[in-house]
Design a protein around this motif. Structure first.
Motif, PDB file in Angstrom:
ATOM      1  N   GLU A 124     -13.228  10.220 -22.456  1.00  0.00           N
ATOM      2  CA  GLU A 124     -12.736  10.884 -21.694  1.00  0.00           C
ATOM      3  C   GLU A 124     -12.356  10.588 -20.188  1.00  0.00           C
ATOM      4  N   TYR A 125     -11.031  11.348 -19.898  1.00  0.00           N
ATOM      5  CA  TYR A 125     -10.629  10.498 -17.820  1.00  0.00           C
ATOM      6  C   TYR A 125     -10.781  12.385 -17.408  1.00  0.00           C
ATOM      7  N   SER A 126     -11.186  12.651 -16.634  1.00  0.00           N
ATOM      8  CA  SER A 126     -11.323  13.157 -16.202  1.00  0.00           C
ATOM      9  C   SER A 126      -9.878  14.009 -14.986  1.00  0.00           C
ATOM     10  N   PRO A 127      -9.336  15.477 -15.187  1.00  0.00           N
ATOM     11  CA  PRO A 127      -8.173  15.263 -14.140  1.00  0.00           C
ATOM     12  C   PRO A 127      -7.287  14.655 -12.906  1.00  0.00           C
ATOM     13  N   LEU A 128      -9.298  14.712 -12.373  1.00  0.00           N
ATOM     14  CA  LEU A 128      -8.995  13.915 -11.074  1.00  0.00           C
ATOM     15  C   LEU A 128      -8.987  11.759 -11.105  1.00  0.00           C
ATOM     16  N   CYS A 129      -8.983  11.942 -12.145  1.00  0.00           N
ATOM     17  CA  CYS A 129      -8.525   9.887 -12.823  1.00  0.00           C
ATOM     18  C   CYS A 129      -6.936  10.696 -13.049  1.00  0.00           C
ATOM     19  N   LEU A 165     -13.741   0.709 -10.448  1.00  0.00           N
ATOM     20  CA  LEU A 165     -12.644   1.905 -11.661  1.00  0.00           C
ATOM     21  C   LEU A 165     -13.597   2.744 -11.707  1.00  0.00           C
ATOM     22  N   PHE A 166     -14.768   2.174 -13.124  1.00  0.00           N
ATOM     23  CA  PHE A 166     -15.626   3.301 -13.793  1.00  0.00           C
ATOM     24  C   PHE A 166     -16.470   4.141 -12.551  1.00  0.00           C
ATOM     25  N   SER A 167     -16.567   3.225 -11.333  1.00  0.00           N
ATOM     26  CA  SER A 167     -18.119   4.779 -11.174  1.00  0.00           C
ATOM     27  C   SER A 167     -16.443   5.331  -9.476  1.00  0.00           C
ATOM     28  N   ILE A 168     -15.230   4.418  -9.027  1.00  0.00           N
ATOM     29  CA  ILE A 168     -14.831   6.004  -8.667  1.00  0.00           C
ATOM     30  C   ILE A 168     -14.128   7.250 -10.060  1.00  0.00           C
ATOM     31  N   ALA A 169     -13.493   6.605 -10.753  1.00  0.00           N
ATOM     32  CA  ALA A 169     -13.781   7.708 -12.172  1.00  0.00           C
ATOM     33  C   ALA A 169     -14.963   8.757 -12.459  1.00  0.00           C
ATOM     34  N   VAL A 189       0.589  -1.414  -0.378  1.00  0.00           N
ATOM     35  CA  VAL A 189       0.325   0.118   0.091  1.00  0.00           C
ATOM     36  C   VAL A 189       0.629   1.394   0.122  1.00  0.00           C
ATOM     37  N   ASN A 190       2.199   1.393  -0.229  1.00  0.00           N
ATOM     38  CA  ASN A 190       3.208   2.211  -0.042  1.00  0.00           C
ATOM     39  C   ASN A 190       3.774   2.775  -1.427  1.00  0.00           C
ATOM     40  N   ARG A 191       3.751   2.072  -2.237  1.00  0.00           N
ATOM     41  CA  ARG A 191       4.385   1.504  -3.959  1.00  0.00           C
ATOM     42  C   ARG A 191       3.665   1.733  -4.727  1.00  0.00           C
ATOM     43  N   PRO A 192       3.556   3.011  -5.285  1.00  0.00           N
ATOM     44  CA  PRO A 192       2.769   4.253  -6.826  1.00  0.00           C
ATOM     45  C   PRO A 192       3.933   2.933  -8.035  1.00  0.00           C
ATOM     46  N   SER A 193       2.266   2.942  -8.547  1.00  0.00           N
ATOM     47  CA  SER A 193       3.318   1.889  -9.763  1.00  0.00           C
ATOM     48  C   SER A 193       3.835   3.211 -11.269  1.00  0.00           C
ATOM     49  N   GLY A 194       3.287   3.983 -10.912  1.00  0.00           N
ATOM     50  CA  GLY A 194       3.805   5.314 -11.551  1.00  0.00           C
ATOM     51  C   GLY A 194       2.530   5.387 -12.397  1.00  0.00           C
ATOM     52  N   LEU A 195       2.007   4.568 -13.021  1.00  0.00           N
ATOM     53  CA  LEU A 195       0.539   5.048 -13.503  1.00  0.00           C
ATOM     54  C   LEU A 195      -0.772   5.560 -12.874  1.00  0.00           C
ATOM     55  N   ASN A 196      -1.308   5.894 -13.391  1.00  0.00           N
ATOM     56  CA  ASN A 196      -2.768   6.730 -12.929  1.00  0.00           C
ATOM     57  C   ASN A 196      -4.015   5.940 -13.267  1.00  0.00           C
ATOM     58  N   LEU A 197      -5.201   6.089 -12.956  1.00  0.00           N
ATOM     59  CA  LEU A 197      -6.240   5.582 -13.142  1.00  0.00           C
ATOM     60  C   LEU A 197      -6.537   5.845 -13.991  1.00  0.00           C
ATOM     61  N   ALA A 198      -6.485   6.784 -14.841  1.00  0.00           N
ATOM     62  CA  ALA A 198      -6.874   8.016 -16.509  1.00  0.00           C
ATOM     63  C   ALA A 198      -6.001   6.155 -17.731  1.00  0.00           C
ATOM     64  N   GLU A 199      -4.927   6.017 -16.960  1.00  0.00           N
ATOM     65  CA  GLU A 199      -4.068   5.479 -17.816  1.00  0.00           C
ATOM     66  C   GLU A 199      -4.392   3.972 -17.949  1.00  0.00           C
ATOM     67  N   VAL A 200      -5.339   3.204 -16.951  1.00  0.00           N
ATOM     68  CA  VAL A 200      -5.359   2.328 -17.012  1.00  0.00           C
ATOM     69  C   VAL A 200      -6.881   2.651 -17.472  1.00  0.00           C
ATOM     70  N   LEU A 201      -8.120   2.914 -17.076  1.00  0.00           N
ATOM     71  CA  LEU A 201      -9.175   3.031 -17.673  1.00  0.00           C
ATOM     72  C   LEU A 201      -9.230   3.334 -19.711  1.00  0.00           C
ATOM     73  N   GLU A 202      -8.348   4.235 -19.764  1.00  0.00           N
ATOM     74  CA  GLU A 202      -8.133   4.321 -21.147  1.00  0.00           C
ATOM     75  C   GLU A 202      -7.616   3.266 -21.785  1.00  0.00           C
ATOM     76  N   GLN A 203      -7.327   1.699 -21.222  1.00  0.00           N
ATOM     77  CA  GLN A 203      -6.731   0.653 -21.409  1.00  0.00           C
ATOM     78  C   GLN A 203      -8.516  -0.095 -21.851  1.00  0.00           C
ATOM     79  N   LEU A 204      -9.006  -0.422 -20.859  1.00  0.00           N
ATOM     80  CA  LEU A 204     -10.073  -0.675 -21.144  1.00  0.00           C
ATOM     81  C   LEU A 204     -11.471  -0.137 -21.843  1.00  0.00           C
ATOM     82  N   ARG A 205     -11.527   1.657 -21.629  1.00  0.00           N
ATOM     83  CA  ARG A 205     -12.734   2.174 -22.900  1.00  0.00           C
ATOM     84  C   ARG A 205     -11.600   3.576 -23.634  1.00  0.00           C
ATOM     85  N   PRO A 206     -10.197   2.156 -24.899  1.00  0.00           N
ATOM     86  CA  PRO A 206      -9.904   3.902 -25.427  1.00  0.00           C
ATOM     87  C   PRO A 206     -10.230   5.187 -25.774  1.00  0.00           C
ATOM     88  N   ASP A 207     -12.140   5.099 -26.004  1.00  0.00           N
ATOM     89  CA  ASP A 207     -12.752   6.726 -26.458  1.00  0.00           C
ATOM     90  C   ASP A 207     -13.300   6.910 -25.585  1.00  0.00           C
TER      91      ASP A 207
END
Length: 189
Positions: free
Chosen positions: A65-70, A114-118, A45-63
């Protein structure tokens, strides 16, 4: 008569001791999802991967748009096992398609969380990780006996509120331990 029943540590933190030689776990804080006779499973729980939620969601639904929060929500490296699988640790409450109730917390593994959080629908407090840490039967118990880890009950404030780089020291301080004062040499008193 001495109690010989094993002490299982589900819903506890594992705090890596300074002598931890395995680079997968050096300087980590792990939330133990499960610990029993069959083995253990947890999330770093203390080692970030370097990825953010938007980058993961873009792999799931590339079309979409994801918010700056993501783009500001980090994805953690949960451990070296199945690094292609996602896990969301969050307080108990809303259930998603694949949710394991852990008492005060839940672990969801389906994309709907993930989509609920986004979409800003929650869960508000969460930790998203790719991969997990796993131990075979008796393996974690042997590591604990060898002083590789300290343990303490989970503190949700440490888990969800503190910046990731302060979580390890905060968990150790909850036990009255300053990790910077411990020797990296292993031993038994």
């Amino acid at each position: 008569m001495k109690n010989t029943e094993p002490r299982y540590l589900r819903h506890h933190f594992l705090i890596a001791m300074p002598q931890m030689a395995d680079s997968n776990f050096a300087q980590t804080l792990i939330y133990l999802v499960e610990h029993g006779a069959e083995g253990a499973m947890g999330l770093i729980v203390n080692r970030p991967s370097g990825l953010n939620l938007a980058e993961v969601l873009e792999q799931l639904r590339p079309d979409d748009e994801y918010s700056p929060l993501c783009r500001s929500l980090p994805i953690f490296s949960g451990g070296p096992v199945h690094t292609d699988r996602g896990f969301v640790l969050h307080p108990a409450g809303p259930s998603f398609l694949a949710t394991l109730e852990l008492g005060a917390l839940s672990l969801s593994t389906s994309q709907d969380v993930l989509f609920s959080i986004a979409d800003g629908l929650g869960p508000e407090r969460h930790l998203i990780a790719l991969g997990y840490a796993g131990w075979e039967a008796g393996q974690l118990d042997a590591e604990l006996a060898g002083n590789a880890w300290l343990t303490c009950p989970v503190d949700e404030e440490i888990l969800f509120e503190l910046p990731y780089d302060r979580r390890l020291d905060a968990a150790a301080r909850s036990l009255g331990v300053d990790l910077s004062l411990l020797s990296p040499q292993a031993g038994h008193a």
